[in-house]
Design a protein around this motif. Sequence first.
Motif, PDB file in Angstrom:
ATOM      1  N   LEU A 116      -5.944 -11.457   0.668  1.00  0.00           N
ATOM      2  CA  LEU A 116      -5.851 -10.175  -0.019  1.00  0.00           C
ATOM      3  C   LEU A 116      -6.392  -9.066   0.872  1.00  0.00           C
ATOM      4  O   LEU A 116      -7.390  -9.246   1.575  1.00  0.00           O
ATOM      5  N   PRO A 117      -5.752  -7.910   0.862  1.00  0.00           N
ATOM      6  CA  PRO A 117      -6.244  -6.801   1.672  1.00  0.00           C
ATOM      7  C   PRO A 117      -7.563  -6.271   1.127  1.00  0.00           C
ATOM      8  O   PRO A 117      -7.812  -6.323  -0.084  1.00  0.00           O
ATOM      9  N   PHE A 118      -8.397  -5.774   2.029  1.00  0.00           N
ATOM     10  CA  PHE A 118      -9.671  -5.184   1.615  1.00  0.00           C
ATOM     11  C   PHE A 118      -9.432  -3.727   1.226  1.00  0.00           C
ATOM     12  O   PHE A 118      -8.967  -2.933   2.045  1.00  0.00           O
ATOM     13  N   PRO A 119      -9.707  -3.371  -0.032  1.00  0.00           N
ATOM     14  CA  PRO A 119      -9.455  -1.993  -0.459  1.00  0.00           C
ATOM     15  C   PRO A 119     -10.397  -1.027   0.251  1.00  0.00           C
ATOM     16  O   PRO A 119     -11.584  -1.306   0.411  1.00  0.00           O
ATOM     17  N   SER A 120      -9.856   0.094   0.676  1.00  0.00           N
ATOM     18  CA  SER A 120     -10.681   1.100   1.340  1.00  0.00           C
ATOM     19  C   SER A 120     -10.079   2.470   1.099  1.00  0.00           C
ATOM     20  O   SER A 120      -8.883   2.602   0.815  1.00  0.00           O
ATOM     21  N   ARG A 121     -10.901   3.497   1.241  1.00  0.00           N
ATOM     22  CA  ARG A 121     -10.423   4.864   1.058  1.00  0.00           C
ATOM     23  C   ARG A 121      -9.402   5.222   2.139  1.00  0.00           C
ATOM     24  O   ARG A 121      -8.404   5.906   1.861  1.00  0.00           O
ATOM     25  N   LYS A 122      -9.622   4.743   3.379  1.00  0.00           N
ATOM     26  CA  LYS A 122      -8.701   5.034   4.464  1.00  0.00           C
ATOM     27  C   LYS A 122      -7.322   4.473   4.158  1.00  0.00           C
ATOM     28  O   LYS A 122      -6.293   5.127   4.420  1.00  0.00           O
ATOM     29  N   ARG A 123      -7.291   3.259   3.595  1.00  0.00           N
ATOM     30  CA  ARG A 123      -6.026   2.612   3.272  1.00  0.00           C
ATOM     31  C   ARG A 123      -5.242   3.427   2.245  1.00  0.00           C
ATOM     32  O   ARG A 123      -4.061   3.722   2.431  1.00  0.00           O
ATOM     33  N   TRP A 124      -5.888   3.815   1.164  1.00  0.00           N
ATOM     34  CA  TRP A 124      -5.186   4.524   0.100  1.00  0.00           C
ATOM     35  C   TRP A 124      -4.856   5.955   0.494  1.00  0.00           C
ATOM     36  O   TRP A 124      -3.876   6.533   0.022  1.00  0.00           O
ATOM     37  N   THR A 125      -5.649   6.524   1.406  1.00  0.00           N
ATOM     38  CA  THR A 125      -5.312   7.850   1.923  1.00  0.00           C
ATOM     39  C   THR A 125      -4.007   7.794   2.708  1.00  0.00           C
ATOM     40  O   THR A 125      -3.148   8.682   2.590  1.00  0.00           O
ATOM     41  N   ALA A 126      -3.840   6.724   3.519  1.00  0.00           N
ATOM     42  CA  ALA A 126      -2.608   6.555   4.289  1.00  0.00           C
ATOM     43  C   ALA A 126      -1.412   6.344   3.367  1.00  0.00           C
ATOM     44  O   ALA A 126      -0.327   6.888   3.599  1.00  0.00           O
ATOM     45  N   VAL A 127      -1.617   5.553   2.297  1.00  0.00           N
ATOM     46  CA  VAL A 127      -0.538   5.299   1.340  1.00  0.00           C
ATOM     47  C   VAL A 127      -0.141   6.593   0.639  1.00  0.00           C
ATOM     48  O   VAL A 127       1.054   6.914   0.519  1.00  0.00           O
ATOM     49  N   ASP A 128      -1.137   7.352   0.190  1.00  0.00           N
ATOM     50  CA  ASP A 128      -0.846   8.609  -0.509  1.00  0.00           C
ATOM     51  C   ASP A 128      -0.131   9.594   0.403  1.00  0.00           C
ATOM     52  O   ASP A 128       0.798  10.301  -0.027  1.00  0.00           O
ATOM     53  N   ALA A 129      -0.531   9.630   1.662  1.00  0.00           N
ATOM     54  CA  ALA A 129       0.103  10.547   2.612  1.00  0.00           C
ATOM     55  C   ALA A 129       1.570  10.188   2.812  1.00  0.00           C
ATOM     56  O   ALA A 129       2.435  11.072   2.888  1.00  0.00           O
ATOM     57  N   MET A 130       1.863   8.886   2.886  1.00  0.00           N
ATOM     58  CA  MET A 130       3.253   8.469   3.086  1.00  0.00           C
ATOM     59  C   MET A 130       4.077   8.715   1.833  1.00  0.00           C
ATOM     60  O   MET A 130       5.254   9.105   1.917  1.00  0.00           O
TER      61      MET A 130
ATOM     62  N   GLU B  52       3.635  11.112  -0.260  1.00  0.00           N
ATOM     63  CA  GLU B  52       3.904  12.551  -0.270  1.00  0.00           C
ATOM     64  C   GLU B  52       4.977  12.903   0.755  1.00  0.00           C
ATOM     65  O   GLU B  52       5.818  13.774   0.514  1.00  0.00           O
ATOM     66  N   ALA B  53       4.978  12.208   1.901  1.00  0.00           N
ATOM     67  CA  ALA B  53       5.958  12.493   2.958  1.00  0.00           C
ATOM     68  C   ALA B  53       7.375  12.233   2.490  1.00  0.00           C
ATOM     69  O   ALA B  53       8.313  12.927   2.908  1.00  0.00           O
ATOM     70  N   VAL B  54       7.546  11.228   1.609  1.00  0.00           N
ATOM     71  CA  VAL B  54       8.888  10.924   1.103  1.00  0.00           C
ATOM     72  C   VAL B  54       9.114  11.515  -0.289  1.00  0.00           C
ATOM     73  O   VAL B  54      10.072  11.167  -0.974  1.00  0.00           O
ATOM     74  N   GLU B  55       8.216  12.411  -0.700  1.00  0.00           N
ATOM     75  CA  GLU B  55       8.325  13.120  -1.985  1.00  0.00           C
ATOM     76  C   GLU B  55       8.317  12.158  -3.166  1.00  0.00           C
ATOM     77  O   GLU B  55       9.047  12.327  -4.142  1.00  0.00           O
ATOM     78  N   ALA B  56       7.458  11.121  -3.051  1.00  0.00           N
ATOM     79  CA  ALA B  56       7.334  10.128  -4.118  1.00  0.00           C
ATOM     80  C   ALA B  56       5.978  10.201  -4.813  1.00  0.00           C
ATOM     81  O   ALA B  56       5.669   9.348  -5.647  1.00  0.00           O
ATOM     82  N   GLY B  57       5.192  11.198  -4.496  1.00  0.00           N
ATOM     83  CA  GLY B  57       3.873  11.331  -5.096  1.00  0.00           C
ATOM     84  C   GLY B  57       3.873  11.392  -6.614  1.00  0.00           C
ATOM     85  O   GLY B  57       3.038  10.752  -7.268  1.00  0.00           O
ATOM     86  N   PRO B  58       4.820  12.127  -7.233  1.00  0.00           N
ATOM     87  CA  PRO B  58       4.792  12.253  -8.692  1.00  0.00           C
ATOM     88  C   PRO B  58       4.970  10.938  -9.448  1.00  0.00           C
ATOM     89  O   PRO B  58       4.573  10.843 -10.612  1.00  0.00           O
ATOM     90  N   PHE B  59       5.575   9.928  -8.825  1.00  0.00           N
ATOM     91  CA  PHE B  59       5.760   8.652  -9.528  1.00  0.00           C
ATOM     92  C   PHE B  59       5.056   7.504  -8.800  1.00  0.00           C
ATOM     93  O   PHE B  59       5.439   6.348  -8.923  1.00  0.00           O
TER      94      PHE B  59
ATOM     95  N   ILE C 104      11.541   3.412   1.673  1.00  0.00           N
ATOM     96  CA  ILE C 104      11.447   4.110   2.957  1.00  0.00           C
ATOM     97  C   ILE C 104       9.983   4.315   3.330  1.00  0.00           C
ATOM     98  O   ILE C 104       9.585   4.121   4.487  1.00  0.00           O
ATOM     99  N   ALA C 105       9.161   4.686   2.346  1.00  0.00           N
ATOM    100  CA  ALA C 105       7.730   4.839   2.603  1.00  0.00           C
ATOM    101  C   ALA C 105       7.115   3.512   3.039  1.00  0.00           C
ATOM    102  O   ALA C 105       6.274   3.466   3.952  1.00  0.00           O
ATOM    103  N   HIS C 106       7.523   2.422   2.403  1.00  0.00           N
ATOM    104  CA  HIS C 106       7.057   1.078   2.771  1.00  0.00           C
ATOM    105  C   HIS C 106       7.406   0.763   4.225  1.00  0.00           C
ATOM    106  O   HIS C 106       6.606   0.192   4.979  1.00  0.00           O
ATOM    107  N   ALA C 107       8.625   1.147   4.647  1.00  0.00           N
ATOM    108  CA  ALA C 107       9.068   0.866   6.016  1.00  0.00           C
ATOM    109  C   ALA C 107       8.365   1.739   7.041  1.00  0.00           C
ATOM    110  O   ALA C 107       8.230   1.343   8.205  1.00  0.00           O
ATOM    111  N   LEU C 108       7.905   2.934   6.628  1.00  0.00           N
ATOM    112  CA  LEU C 108       7.331   3.887   7.573  1.00  0.00           C
ATOM    113  C   LEU C 108       5.810   3.871   7.622  1.00  0.00           C
ATOM    114  O   LEU C 108       5.220   4.531   8.489  1.00  0.00           O
TER     115      LEU C 108
END
Length: 267
Positions: free
Chosen positions: A101-115, A117-124, A142-146
């Motif tokens: 299992l991945p270790f949860p961290s703020r850096k990890r979720w910050t990267a996920v949130d940024a991606m 937002e980059a693909v305009e998927a933040g609202p869902f 696409i966000a998963h791939a990038l």
Amino acid sequence: MLGVEGVSVSFPGHTVLHDVGFTVQAGQFCGLIGSNGSGKTTLLRTILGFQKPEAGRIRVNGARGAASIGYVPQKILLDPYLPLRARDLVSLGLDGGRLGLPFPSRKRWTAVDAMLEAVEAGPFADQRIGDLSGGQQQRVLIAHALIRRPSLLLLDEPLANLDVRSVAGIVALLHRLCIEQGIAVLLSAHDMNPLLPVMDRIVYLANGHAASGSTQEVVRSEVLGGLYGYHIDVIRVHGRVLVVAAGSPEDSGPLHAHDPVHVARVP
């Protein structure tokens, strides 16, 4: 960024690709166009290293073999009841291939949130993946791939089964990411028309052969006629391209007017 050099692939009794070659540079958007059975998926699998070519070689980012590649496959069956949020699926792109299992961290979720937002998927981002529309799911994939910041993004028929509005949105999104992130994009499709405003290059597959270059260089009667083996008319009307094949029924197998690559046979 991507160099395909003289690649040939055959299956028992059938040559799928013959001496296919083309290049895609960093920051370029390339459409891989062809009808069903033309070899688009086989070519993508060869670039990824899933299929070994009989001849030729693949170079990614100047090195032989697959380097930093993001990939959105043609078909992903997502269980509508799977308790997985959009942000969870994107996070799997960081370490989904590792055990444990991945270790949860703020850096990890910050990267996920940024991606997201980059693909305009933040609202869902917190919605269950199975509850999303086709266009929304494509943005998440696409966000998963990038998420690991690849230098090359391959997409296998990402526009299939989407409505016109979703197609336009996904194409605009990919074009923006191509420019902003400087990645090379190779997108396979039946229909070139949604890609015409954004394509820097086109690779057109037919009968196992390929023609590559700008749209103006490739989508011409003499070039496509050479691929198909009989006369081809290229008709441009209202900003769209219609490829019309004039030939006898014994020519090269059936082509149908309803084929999304817009190849129609006329008597």
